[in-house]
Design an enzyme around this catalytic site. Structure first.
Site, PDB file in Angstrom:
ATOM      1  N   THR A   1     -10.707 -36.693  73.076  1.00  0.00           N
ATOM      2  CA  THR A   1     -10.817 -35.600  74.045  1.00  0.00           C
ATOM      3  C   THR A   1     -12.208 -34.989  73.968  1.00  0.00           C
ATOM      4  O   THR A   1     -12.857 -35.080  72.934  1.00  0.00           O
ATOM      5  CB  THR A   1      -9.752 -34.542  73.658  1.00  0.00           C
ATOM      6  OG1 THR A   1      -8.485 -35.075  74.000  1.00  0.00           O
ATOM      7  CG2 THR A   1      -9.963 -33.211  74.328  1.00  0.00           C
TER       8      THR A   1
ATOM      9  N   ARG B   1       4.177 -36.383  80.332  1.00  0.00           N
ATOM     10  CA  ARG B   1       3.769 -35.612  79.139  1.00  0.00           C
ATOM     11  C   ARG B   1       2.433 -34.890  79.365  1.00  0.00           C
ATOM     12  O   ARG B   1       1.479 -35.460  79.886  1.00  0.00           O
ATOM     13  CB  ARG B   1       3.657 -36.567  77.950  1.00  0.00           C
ATOM     14  CG  ARG B   1       3.232 -35.904  76.628  1.00  0.00           C
ATOM     15  CD  ARG B   1       1.743 -35.948  76.417  1.00  0.00           C
ATOM     16  NE  ARG B   1       1.393 -35.474  75.065  1.00  0.00           N
ATOM     17  CZ  ARG B   1       0.147 -35.193  74.690  1.00  0.00           C
ATOM     18  NH1 ARG B   1      -0.846 -35.332  75.535  1.00  0.00           N
ATOM     19  NH2 ARG B   1      -0.097 -34.763  73.486  1.00  0.00           N
ATOM     20  N   VAL B   2       2.391 -33.636  78.971  1.00  0.00           N
ATOM     21  CA  VAL B   2       1.155 -32.849  79.015  1.00  0.00           C
ATOM     22  C   VAL B   2       0.916 -32.291  77.616  1.00  0.00           C
ATOM     23  O   VAL B   2       1.857 -31.800  76.975  1.00  0.00           O
ATOM     24  CB  VAL B   2       1.264 -31.693  80.037  1.00  0.00           C
ATOM     25  CG1 VAL B   2       0.000 -30.833  80.005  1.00  0.00           C
ATOM     26  CG2 VAL B   2       1.496 -32.240  81.438  1.00  0.00           C
ATOM     27  N   GLY B   3      -0.310 -32.379  77.147  1.00  0.00           N
ATOM     28  CA  GLY B   3      -0.630 -31.893  75.804  1.00  0.00           C
ATOM     29  C   GLY B   3      -1.149 -30.467  75.807  1.00  0.00           C
ATOM     30  O   GLY B   3      -0.906 -29.686  76.729  1.00  0.00           O
ATOM     31  N   ASP B   4      -1.905 -30.152  74.774  1.00  0.00           N
ATOM     32  CA  ASP B   4      -2.377 -28.776  74.579  1.00  0.00           C
ATOM     33  C   ASP B   4      -3.578 -28.397  75.438  1.00  0.00           C
ATOM     34  O   ASP B   4      -3.822 -27.219  75.687  1.00  0.00           O
ATOM     35  CB  ASP B   4      -2.783 -28.586  73.106  1.00  0.00           C
ATOM     36  CG  ASP B   4      -3.875 -29.576  72.687  1.00  0.00           C
ATOM     37  OD1 ASP B   4      -3.784 -30.761  73.079  1.00  0.00           O
ATOM     38  OD2 ASP B   4      -4.822 -29.168  71.997  1.00  0.00           O
TER      39      ASP B   4
HETATM   40  N1  ASP Z   1      -5.132 -32.914  72.375  1.00  0.00           N
HETATM   41  C1  ASP Z   1      -5.023 -34.021  73.290  1.00  0.00           C
HETATM   42  C2  ASP Z   1      -3.612 -34.123  73.778  1.00  0.00           C
HETATM   43  O1  ASP Z   1      -2.705 -33.947  72.991  1.00  0.00           O
HETATM   44  C3  ASP Z   1      -5.405 -35.313  72.681  1.00  0.00           C
HETATM   45  C4  ASP Z   1      -6.779 -35.322  72.101  1.00  0.00           C
HETATM   46  O2  ASP Z   1      -7.252 -34.338  71.572  1.00  0.00           O
HETATM   47  O3  ASP Z   1      -7.426 -36.372  72.201  1.00  0.00           O
HETATM   48  O4  ASP Z   1      -3.417 -34.428  74.922  1.00  0.00           O
END
Ligand code: ASP
Length: 351
Positions: free
Chosen positions: A215, A243-246
């Protein structure tokens, strides 16, 4: 050895003269390109050099904005756009694939001077998700838009749209094939419009066993004292079910507050970063008097305690950046009006 009296006095006066206080920077920028298992022996010298060059290019783009008096928001957007276009990073072009063989992109920005924020999730046709997130903040009454609607909003704002195959890279495709095969899951057909394996065969082979996130993010302080943060990602390889992350969750992967003296961008296993509300927590720690470095380290320790891997970059109100991670590496860098650009990859490197 006995020194003559005068020499002794001179020496003592030198020793007791306080070092000149480090001049506070007028502006400052820190970036990351993802954390993870990045060992010295996992990158070839060429790959190591390519990542450092890419980080320097992003620092140059952001610092050019700040040096001419531009805003922290413009600077983080400029730095992140460079990394979104660089296939080395898991954001924009070079994003990881979902289990269905698509690239679904998430991003967020926050302006610490007025707490305005914008976020997008699940984009498939917007070249620069960070610019779409900023448009949500500035040109919509909302904070978060998702999926087709978010792409349509971006298009309506004149933000560049591309064919989904624009985001395709062989490296990430092979990463998906490996992940699905390891999980015993079916491999979807190659993305329509993607180059054939023959066309990509000439490209240098990437390390396939890498376990890193990739990221990208940036935090900045501008010459008017405004703080801003932004983050952009393709998420996690083989993610499914929307799915959605942080990253686009304000307060988890991205947060900025001038009142708290803090701007944060995170990278790591998003589910843990959401549960720990990492970015907001760090700002609460700085608001209570912790230094940015202490706040970042304490928060990463908490994420680690519940099983999460990753890292954060933090910008303080005085322009000092902090970096913390519980992984063996994080692509990262910083530059300020008082400091030339510096980049680092491995955890034990002095950034
Ligand atoms: N934090 C990101 C997610 O969970 C992944 C990443 O940091 O590469 O979508």
């Amino acid at each position: 050895m006995r020194l003559p009296l005068l020499a002794t006095a001179a020496l003592l006066s030198v020793l007791s003269t306080p070092a000149p206080a480090q001049e506070a920077p007028r502006w400052s920028l820190a970036i990351h390109g993802g954390a993870g298992v990045i060992e010295r022996n996992s990158l070839s010298p060429e790959q190591d050099a390519a990542y450092r060059a890419a980080l320097n290019t992003a620092l140059d783009a952001g610092s050019a904005v700040l040096a001419r008096g531009g805003s922290a928001m413009d600077a983080i957007e400029a730095a992140i756009r460079v990394m979104e276009d660089d296939p080395l990073f898991n954001a924009g072009r070079g994003a990881v694939f979902t289990a269905e063989g698509r690239n679904e992109l998430d991003a967020a920005v926050m302006d610490g001077s007025d707490l305005s924020a914008g976020a997008v999730a699940g984009l498939t046709t917007t070249r620069h998700p960070i610019t779409a997130a900023r448009a949500v903040k500035e040109r919509s009454p909302h904070v978060m838009l998702i999926g087709e609607g978010a792409d349509a909003f971006a298009a309506s704002q004149g933000i560049e749209q591309v064919d989904p195959s624009f985001f395709f890279t062989e490296r990430r495709w092979q990463g998906l094939v490996k992940a699905l095969t390891d999980q015993g899951q079916p491999v979807p057909p190659r993305l329509a419009g993607a180059p054939s394996p023959d066309q990509t065969a000439a490209l240098p082979a990437p390390p396939l066993n890498e376990r890193k996130f990739g990221t990208v993010g940036a935090v900045a302080l501008d010459s008017q004292g405004r703080l801003a943060a932004g983050t952009s990602t393709g998420g996690m390889t083989a993610k499914r079910w929307g799915r959605v992350g942080d990253v686009p969750v304000i307060g988890a992967g991205t947060y900025a507050s001038n009142a708290d003296g803090c701007a944060v961008s995170a990278t790591g296993a998003g589910e843990y970063f959401i549960r720990s509300t990492v970015a907001r927590d760090i700002c609460q720690r700085t608001a209570s008097g912790a230094s940015v470095q202490a706040a970042a380290e304490a928060e990463i320790a908490e994420v680690g305690a519940i099983g999460g891997d990753g890292g954060v970059i933090v910008m303080g109100a005085n322009g000092s950046p902090a970096f913390a991670m519980n992984t063996s590496g994080m692509y990262r860098g910083s530059v300020a009006s008082t400091q030339s650009p510096r980049v680092a990859i491995y955890a034990d490197e002095d950034r």
